[in-house]
Scaffold this active site. Structure first.
Site, PDB file in Angstrom:
ATOM      1  N   HIS A  76       4.271  -5.426   0.560  1.00 21.40           N
ATOM      2  CA  HIS A  76       5.431  -4.939   1.314  1.00 21.40           C
ATOM      3  C   HIS A  76       6.507  -6.019   1.269  1.00 21.40           C
ATOM      4  CE1 HIS A  76       3.300  -1.424   3.012  1.00 21.40           C
ATOM      5  NE2 HIS A  76       2.245  -2.226   2.973  1.00 21.40           N
ATOM      6  N   ASN A 108       7.814   1.869   1.692  1.00 21.48           N
ATOM      7  CA  ASN A 108       8.169   2.154   3.103  1.00 21.48           C
ATOM      8  C   ASN A 108       9.196   1.161   3.642  1.00 21.48           C
ATOM      9  OD1 ASN A 108       6.268   0.056   3.097  1.00 21.48           O
ATOM     10  ND2 ASN A 108       5.348   0.685   5.047  1.00 21.48           N
ATOM     11  N   ASP A 166       2.279   4.993   1.358  1.00 21.83           N
ATOM     12  CA  ASP A 166       1.536   3.952   2.066  1.00 21.83           C
ATOM     13  C   ASP A 166       2.155   3.608   3.416  1.00 21.83           C
ATOM     14  OD1 ASP A 166      -0.579   1.983   2.268  1.00 21.83           O
ATOM     15  OD2 ASP A 166       1.057   0.538   2.232  1.00 21.83           O
ATOM     16  N   HIS A 246      -6.561  -0.333  -0.027  1.00 21.66           N
ATOM     17  CA  HIS A 246      -7.231  -1.080   1.048  1.00 21.66           C
ATOM     18  C   HIS A 246      -8.484  -0.421   1.654  1.00 21.66           C
ATOM     19  CE1 HIS A 246      -4.624   1.574   3.351  1.00 21.66           C
ATOM     20  NE2 HIS A 246      -3.551   0.866   3.082  1.00 21.66           N
ATOM     21  N   ASP A 319      -2.226  -6.398   0.277  1.00 18.81           N
ATOM     22  CA  ASP A 319      -1.569  -5.635   1.348  1.00 18.81           C
ATOM     23  C   ASP A 319      -0.692  -6.575   2.192  1.00 18.81           C
ATOM     24  OD1 ASP A 319      -0.690  -3.607   2.965  1.00 18.81           O
ATOM     25  OD2 ASP A 319      -2.632  -3.158   3.870  1.00 18.81           O
ATOM     26  N   HIS A 323       5.532  -9.606   9.172  1.00 17.03           N
ATOM     27  CA  HIS A 323       6.222  -9.228  10.415  1.00 17.03           C
ATOM     28  C   HIS A 323       6.715 -10.509  11.061  1.00 17.03           C
ATOM     29  CE1 HIS A 323       4.939  -5.057  10.360  1.00 17.03           C
ATOM     30  NE2 HIS A 323       3.687  -5.439  10.179  1.00 17.03           N
TER      31      HIS A 323
HETATM   32 ZN    ZN Z   1      -1.673   1.305   3.693  1.00 20.64          ZN
END
Ligand code: ZN
Length: 439
Positions: A76, A108, A166, A246, A319, A323
């Site tokens: 991400h 996302n 995802d 995952h 993954d 944050h």
């Molecule tokens: Zn996911």
């Protein structure tokens, strides 16, 4: 200019496994040659008087392993729209430091990558940085809302390598069937976030005695495996390939193992935290132990390792889910799911090698070759191919220190733990994008 990587062991499973030097020129692997004697400086000629090219940089990689560039297919990067968590610049610097020559970005973002404009934006921004490469994934459905298919064909033309919603499952089975049939025609893989939201909703950690003792609502294993079983069934029905993201539970590993035995076209990945930690490790409501799927039981951890050992689990992906500190410093139930992983993934995975579960060849397959195959790229170490290489220092012992992360976010449960082995150098298109100088 030429670069010569000397003194290392080259390991490209199925292709090369030997002590060789690599010559890199103009972004490409020019030649793989027998090692030359030790050189402490850039030579002009050898003892016999044969002249070497003078404009040559030597990278001394004695005791190290040179492998095809590692690829993390589940990252991400957060840009566009969530730059307070990560940017292309920080995320790709973290990737380079983690030994990854390429990553797949998850769609996302804000806005969601569900159309070719966003795809082009991602590719352009990443290209300009000249760090690790980005192969974007696009959304399966518009806005990842599960209602209408996204512009998958246009995104494919623009450069996506897979589709995924995802972060969320595609809840509607009919929509998922349509997506699989459409993507089969386009020859683009579908990455599945397997989660039954009706079971997982409101949960923050694995359902079991530890969630109970902490008074935290649990997420049962079945929330994952029910959807794994559904999408195995849909893969069988449509003949379309399905890749599960995952994987964390023993039931999912078992279901995928059985499906593969039947010849169903499925692959899967797990993340280092699922074979390193369990729900017993969740301490003091520390939100750096909160991710989705959650850390499971010891039985599940063992099953994940077994799945890696017997080949049921094809890929290790981080993954990486950054944050900000503000977002994570709230009560456990309200904190966002996810941890950073790019800069710890290789070291944590090397433990499986040092503990004798995986060979180095297995590890390179799971972190480089299988990911490359899944997204349709050729990263073999061969003359004429792009010089995308990772040099691994397998025995370097150090403590994980989030303050040293290149990532903008530091949300990791691995702070302070001692690990063995890490990247020494990362090369993308023949250019060194990371080299470890710090001790
Ligand atoms: Zn996911």
């Amino acid at each position: 200019m030429q670069i010569r990587i000397k003194g290392a062991h080259l390991l490209d499973p199925g292709n090369i496994d030997a002590k060789k030097d690599i010559i890199i020129k103009d972004h490409l692997i020019e030649a793989i040659v027998d090692p030359i004697p030790d050189l402490s400086f850039n030579p002009i000629s050898d003892r016999a008087g044969n002249e070497f090219e003078t404009d040559i940089t030597i990278i001394d990689a004695k005791g190290m392993i040179v492998v095809p560039g590692l690829i993390d297919i589940h990252v991400h990067l957060r840009e566009p729209g969530q730059e307070h968590k990560e940017t292309f610049a920080t995320g790709l610097a973290a990737a380079a430091k983690g030994g990854f020559t390429a990553v797949c970005s998850m769609p996302n973002t804000t806005p969601v990558n569900d159309n070719s404009q966003v795809t082009k934006f991602i590719i352009n921004c990443a290209d300009k940085l000249g760090l690790s490469k980005v192969y974007p994934t696009g959304a399966i459905t518009q806005g990842s809302l599960g209602i209408t298919l996204a512009e998958i064909y246009d995104m494919k033309q623009a450069g996506i390598v897979a589709v995924t919603d995802d972060g969320k499952p595609v809840e509607n089975s009919d929509m998922m069937q349509q997506a699989l049939e459409y993507c089969k025609g386009l020859k683009i893989p579908v990455f599945v976030h397997a989660e039954d939201l009706s079971m997982a909703d409101g949960g923050s950690m694995n359902e079991g005695p530890f969630a109970k003792s902490w008074g935290i609502k649990g997420i049962p294993n079945a929330a994952e495996s029910i959807m794994v079983l559904r999408d195995i069934a849909l893969s069988e029905l449509t003949g379309a390939p399905v890749h599960f993201c995952h994987i964390s539970t023993r039931e999912s590993v078992k279901a995928i193992r059985q499906a593969k035995k039947r010849g169903v076209n499925v692959t899967c990945e797990t993340a280092p935290h699922y074979f390193t930690l369990t729900d017993e490790n969740v301490k003091d409501y520390d939100t750096n132990f909160k991710m989705n799927p959650p850390l499971r039981s010891e039985k599940d951890r063992q099953a994940v390792i077994q799945g890696l050992v017997d080949g049921t689990i094809d890929v290790i992906a981080s993954d990486h889910a950054p944050h900000s500190q503000n977002e994570k410093e709230v009560e456990f139930g309200r904190a966002p799911f996810g941890i950073v992983g790019l800069e710890t993934s290789l070291s944590l995975s090397l433990k499986l090698f040092h503990d004798g579960f995986l060979t180095m060849e297995d590890l390179v397959n799971k972190m480089s070759k299988h990911p490359a195959k899944l997204i349709g790229i050729n990263n073999d170490i061969r003359p004429g191919n792009m010089a995308d290489l990772t040099i691994i220092d397998p025995d370097d012992v150090y403590k994980i220190d989030p303050e040293k992360f290149k990532s903008k976010s530091k949300n990791t449960p691995f702070a302070g733990i001692k690990v063995k082995g890490r990247p020494f150098l990362t090369m993308v298109n023949g250019k060194v994008v990371y080299q470890r100088y710090e001790i």
